[in-house]
Every structure is written in structure tokens, then in C-alpha cells.
Scaffold this active site. Structure first.
Site, short mmCIF file in Angstrom:
data_model
loop_
_atom_site.label_atom_id
_atom_site.label_comp_id
_atom_site.label_asym_id
_atom_site.label_seq_id
_atom_site.Cartn_x
_atom_site.Cartn_y
_atom_site.Cartn_z
CG HIS A 306 -10.06 -1.00 5.60
ND1 HIS A 306 -11.01 -0.10 5.99
CD2 HIS A 306 -10.64 -1.80 4.67
CE1 HIS A 306 -12.12 -0.36 5.34
NE2 HIS A 306 -11.93 -1.38 4.53
CG ASP A 364 -9.87 -7.40 -0.78
OD1 ASP A 364 -10.84 -8.12 -1.00
OD2 ASP A 364 -9.91 -6.16 -0.79
N1 CMC Z 1 1.53 -1.23 2.14
C1 CMC Z 1 2.46 -0.36 2.54
N2 CMC Z 1 2.19 0.84 3.06
C2 CMC Z 1 0.91 1.19 3.19
C3 CMC Z 1 -0.13 0.33 2.79
C4 CMC Z 1 0.21 -0.91 2.25
N3 CMC Z 1 -0.74 -1.77 1.84
N4 CMC Z 1 -1.33 0.93 3.01
C5 CMC Z 1 -1.03 2.12 3.54
N5 CMC Z 1 0.31 2.30 3.65
C6 CMC Z 1 0.99 3.45 4.23
C7 CMC Z 1 0.95 4.63 3.26
O1 CMC Z 1 2.10 4.66 2.44
C8 CMC Z 1 0.89 5.79 4.21
O2 CMC Z 1 2.20 6.06 4.67
P1 CMC Z 1 2.66 7.56 5.06
O3 CMC Z 1 1.78 7.99 6.17
O4 CMC Z 1 4.09 7.39 5.45
O5 CMC Z 1 2.47 8.38 3.79
C9 CMC Z 1 0.07 5.29 5.39
O6 CMC Z 1 0.23 3.85 5.37
C10 CMC Z 1 -1.43 5.62 5.30
O7 CMC Z 1 -1.91 5.17 4.03
P2 CMC Z 1 -3.00 5.94 3.16
O8 CMC Z 1 -2.86 5.58 1.73
O9 CMC Z 1 -2.98 7.40 3.51
O10 CMC Z 1 -4.33 5.32 3.74
P3 CMC Z 1 -5.75 5.35 3.06
O11 CMC Z 1 -6.73 5.25 4.15
O12 CMC Z 1 -5.88 6.51 2.11
O13 CMC Z 1 -5.75 4.03 2.16
C11 CMC Z 1 -5.98 1.78 1.45
C12 CMC Z 1 -6.31 2.81 2.54
C13 CMC Z 1 -6.81 0.52 1.67
C14 CMC Z 1 -6.34 2.33 0.06
C15 CMC Z 1 -4.46 1.46 1.52
O14 CMC Z 1 -4.14 0.92 2.79
C16 CMC Z 1 -3.99 0.51 0.41
O15 CMC Z 1 -3.70 0.98 -0.70
N6 CMC Z 1 -3.95 -0.84 0.70
C17 CMC Z 1 -3.64 -1.81 -0.32
C18 CMC Z 1 -4.87 -2.05 -1.17
C19 CMC Z 1 -5.92 -2.89 -0.45
O16 CMC Z 1 -5.61 -3.92 0.13
N7 CMC Z 1 -7.20 -2.45 -0.55
C20 CMC Z 1 -8.33 -3.21 -0.02
C21 CMC Z 1 -9.08 -2.48 1.02
S1 CMC Z 1 -10.24 -3.57 1.85
C22 CMC Z 1 -11.47 -3.90 0.67
C23 CMC Z 1 -12.36 -2.76 0.40
O17 CMC Z 1 -12.94 -2.18 1.34
O18 CMC Z 1 -12.55 -2.46 -0.79
#
Ligand code: CMC
Length: 429
Positions: A306, A364
């Protein structure tokens, strides 16, 4: 409140900017005068360090897994209250008295029907359309039906529009579902509570009696509470930005629904369930964990991670409990998807990759299993999220309209395209 300042030195220019303090949470540096004094913008793609507004509605402490609505912890609201009470709290700022609650419930209940002409509007869609596509269209269309509540300068009309949207969203969501599966629309019934009424509109058919299971109605209500608001997330910011131009609230909520649809936001519950189904059995989990950790593989564990929570999402804990209650009630305790989910959670929580990156299950992760068990197809999951989030969007929209500092939202950019050049006639290119 301001009691300190921050300085930026840019070449020979120095600007002192006030630092504002909230009730709780990080301080913010007010950079409003930065461009005027230095000619420079700030750059923050994804708004990771930018507060776009001042708000009194919802507070999240992502490091400690805290979510408060108007100061009340989500755990207490989900345990002791109902969804309409949370709606009242978000809209009006305080929990209702018994009389206020009764009046509010009555007002919402008596706005649940939609204009009969809306029925015809649905038939313009293909039956196999994704219900979120239908939601974007039909909710946007509400502004073509309710002209008497689109004057955003009138506080009374703003409140009527807010109540209409909270009340009609379950009816429209259920209609989107019924249209999708080819069944007749079921009209709302005013002697039922909000969530029971919604489940009935989804699952009843005119040819037989239908009694909603109270355990499922309570679970639905709790799911709505958990999704009611989440401060300045992507869809809420979309609603605020759309509203900042003076657009009517129905159009703004349609914009929020469009943004919510994406798999990184509201679409994640659908993606999380699809992922659990794809994994299928516990023995396959290590393969998927390895893929999630592989930099060269775009696969991510859906339902994990998140932007704000770097701890257990407090909503996920309540959701997990609700999942167990629903599966027990329906006799699905041994659902293989639940086994995969619990094992996946256990492994991910002890894996150094997930620990270091602070990737915890989000709401989720468990909501999909619960909604599936309740009888909803995956395509409806994000629709249910939209239904519940409508109150958050509308409360945030109203707060923005009432904010004396409110101006049209207009971000700036770092331009990296061509500098000015002269037009070349087509014969010379
Ligand atoms: N599985 C594996 N690796 C992950 C995941 C995951 N679900 N989420 C983040 N990472 C890694 C990512 O690869 C990155 O690694 P590095 O630093 O080595 O490049 C690091 O963790 C940070 O991730 P980010 O994408 O920079 O983080 P963000 O804050 O931009 O994204 C997120 C947050 C929710 C979009 C992301 O965690 C994700 O895509 N999760 C899966 C989708 C999901 O479950 N979304 C629902 C969110 S809760 C409901 C809502 O509020 O809508």
C-alpha cells in the site's frame, strides 16, 4: 497553525516558507509562494510528499496501521456502528444522536428509487459490458435526471445531491448486476436496512420470496464501512480535481468511479481473487512468491502493499475476521481459496523481501474471497467498492467546495519536450 518555517535557497534567491501543523500527522511546508519568489516549481510524481488539500475527514497513520474517521478508529466504527452511521459521521463531522440517526436513515431510505427513465438507459449497454463501465455511464447520467440538485453554490442542493448519491448507488449497482445477468431489476424496499435492501436487490427474483441472511447483511454492511473513505487516494483526488472546476457532483463521482476501476486501486480485489484462483493450491505458493520477488517479472502479489500503510492495513484485519464469519455461516470453512490465502499471508509475512519492503496484506486481500462466497461475481467487486466509497468522495467533495481557499486544481509540469521551433511545410519534411 504555523509556528516554524522552512527555507529554500535557489541560486541567489532565498525563500522562507511557513510550516503548518495538523492536529496529528506530518507537518506540511506551505510552498504556495515558491514560484512567485524563485520561479521554480516542485516535482513530485505520484504525490508521495505532497499534501493537496487541508481536510478534517479521515486520518491515516500508515506506519502504525491506524485509520480514523473524524477521529474515530475504523475498528470501533466497524464493530459497533452501521454503514449509515459512518456516512452521517463523514458528512456531518460527528456521530448522530438517536433522533438524528433515525431521520438520516429515513431520508436515505426514501431516496433509493431511481428515475424510471434510468431503466431504459441501461438497455443501451451490451449485456456483457463490465459493470464498472455501466456504473461510470449511469452515475454520470444522474446529472441529466436530477437538475434540482446540481447547483453547487446552494448548500441545500449539495446535501440533497449527497443523500441522493448515497441512497441511489446500491440501486444502480444492483441494476448493473441484474442487467449483466439478464434478470429483471428488483426495486428497493423501504422497510429494509441499507445493506439488507442492497443484497435483496441483487439476489431476489420476482418469482419467489427471498429472505436475506442477516449474517451476510451484517458482513456486507461492515465491508461498506471499511471502504467508506480513505483520505486523498487516487479516486478521491480525482473527485476533488474534477469538482475544483465547478463540475456538478454526479459528474465528479462518475470521474471517481472511472479512477477506482484501475487494478492498482479498486480493481485490486478482483485481481487478488483471480490471483488466488490462479495459484489454486498451497504447494504452488513458493513459485508465485518467487515471481513476485523477481525484478524481471512484472507479477505482483495482488492484495499486498500500500502506498500509505507500511504496516498491517487495519481494514484487512477486520476483513479477515468477516471472511471467517461469512465462510462459517455458508459452510465454506474449508474453501481452498481461503487455505491458499492464509498460507500465502503467513509465508509473505515471514519472507525478508516483504518484510524489508513493508508489504502487508491490504483490505483487498480478503474481501474478494468473502464477496465470492456471498454470491457476487468478480466483476462486481469494484462496483461494491464504488458504492461504499461514494460517501467518502461526496464528503471530500463537499469539504472542498466549502473551503474558502478552494481554487481550480491546476498542477504544473517539468517540460522535457522540444523547445520552440519553426513550422516546416509538409513538402519540406
Ligand atoms: N508484490 C511484490 N512486490 C511489491 C508489491 C507487491 N504487491 N507491491 C510493491 N512491491 C515492491 C515494488 O516492486 C517496489 O520494489 P522496489 O523498491 O525494489 O522497486 C517496492 O515494493 C515499492 O513498491 P511501489 O510500487 O513503489 O509502491 P507504491 O506505493 O507506488 O504502490 C501499490 C503501492 C498498492 C500500488 C503496490 O503495492 C501494488 O501494486 N500492490 C498490488 C495491488 C494492490 O493490492 N492494490 C490495492 C491497494 S489497497 C486498496 C486501495 O486503496 O485502492
Amino acid at each position: 497553525m504555523t509556528d516554524t518555517s522552512a527555507n529554500i535557497v535557489l541560486g541567489d534567491k532565498k525563500v522562507e516558507m511557513p510550516v503548518k501543523k495538523g492536529t496529528i500527522g506530518p507537518d506540511v511546508i506551505d510552498i504556495g509562494a515558491l514560484y512567485k519568489n524563485t520561479g521554480a516549481f516542485t516535482y513530485d510524481p505520484g504525490f508521495t510528499s505532497t499534501a493537496a488539500c487541508e481536510s478534517k475527514i479521515t486520518y491515516i497513520d500508515g506506519d502504525n496501521g491506524v485509520l480514523l474517521h473524524r477521529g474515530y478508529p475504523i475498528e470501533q466504527l466497524a464493530e459497533h456502528g452501521d454503514f449509515l452511521e459512518t456516512c452521517y459521521l463523514l458528512l456531518y463531522g460527528d456521530l448522530p444522536t438517536a433522533a438524528q440517526k433515525k431521520d438520516f436513515d429515513h431520508r436515505v431510505t426514501h431516496h433509493t428509487m431511481v428515475h424510471e427513465q434510468m431503466n431504459k438507459f441501461f438497455s443501451g449497454f451490451r449485456r456483457d459490458a463490465h459493470p464498472m463501465a455501466v456504473m461510470v455511464g449511469t452515475v454520470g447520467a444522474l446529472s441529466a435526471f436530477y437538475h434540482d440538485s446540481t447547483d453547487i453554490t446552494d448548500p441545500h442542493q449539495r446535501m440533497v445531491a449527497s443523500l441522493r448519491m448515497i441512497a441511489k448507488m446500491p440501486t444502480i449497482a444492483a441494476m448493473a448486476y441484474k442487467y449483466h445477468i439478464g434478470q429483471p431489476f428488483v426495486y428497493p424496499q423501504n422497510d429494509l436496512d441499507y445493506s439488507t435492501n442492497f443484497l435483496r436487490m441483487c439476489f431476489a427474483v420476482p418469482c419467489e420470496e427471498y429472505k436475506v441472511n442477516p449474517v451476510l447483511a451484517r458482513a456486507m454492511d461492515r465491508i461498506f464501512i471499511l471502504h467508506a473513505d480513505h483520505e486523498q487516494n487516487a479516486s478521491t483526488s480525482t473527485v476533488r480535481l474534477a469538482g475544483s472546476s465547478g463540475a456538478n457532483p454526479f459528474a465528479c463521482i462518475a470521474a471517481g468511479i472511472a479512477c477506482l476501476w484501475g487494478p492498482a486501486h479498486g480493481g485490486a480485489n478482483e485481481a487478488a481473487l483471480n490471483m488466488l484462483q490462479e495459484i489454486g493450491t498451497v504447494d504452488k505458493i513458493p513459485e508465485y512468491i518467487a515471481r513476485a520477488k523477481d525484478k524481471n517479472d512484472p507479477f505482483r502479489l495482488m492484495g499486498f502493499g500500500h502506498r500509505v500503510y507500511k504496516n498491517y492495513d487495519p481494514r484487512a484485519k477486520i476483513m479477515q475476521k468477516t471472511t471467517h464469519e461469512v465462510l462459517a455461516e455458508l459452510g465454506h470453512k474449508d474453501d481452498p481459496l481461503l487455505q491458499v490465502a492464509m498460507e500465502l499471508e503467513k509465508i509473505a509475512l515471514t519472507d525478508p523481501y516483504f518484510i524489508e519492503k513493508k508489504l502487508y496484506p491490504n483490505i483487498d486481500f480478503y474481501s474478494g474471497i468473502t464477496l465470492k462466497a456471498m454470491g457476487f461475481p468478480t466483476t462486481m467487486f469494484t462496483v461494491l467498492f464504488a458504492l461504499a466509497r461514494t460517501v467518502g468522495w461526496i464528503a471530500q467533495w463537499a469539504e472542498m467546495i466549502e473551503d474558502p481557499q478552494q481554487r481550480i486544481g491546476r498542477p504544473r509540469q517539468l517540460y522535457t519536450g522540444e523547445a520552440q521551433r519553426d513550422y516546416v511545410p509538409v513538402s519540406k519534411r
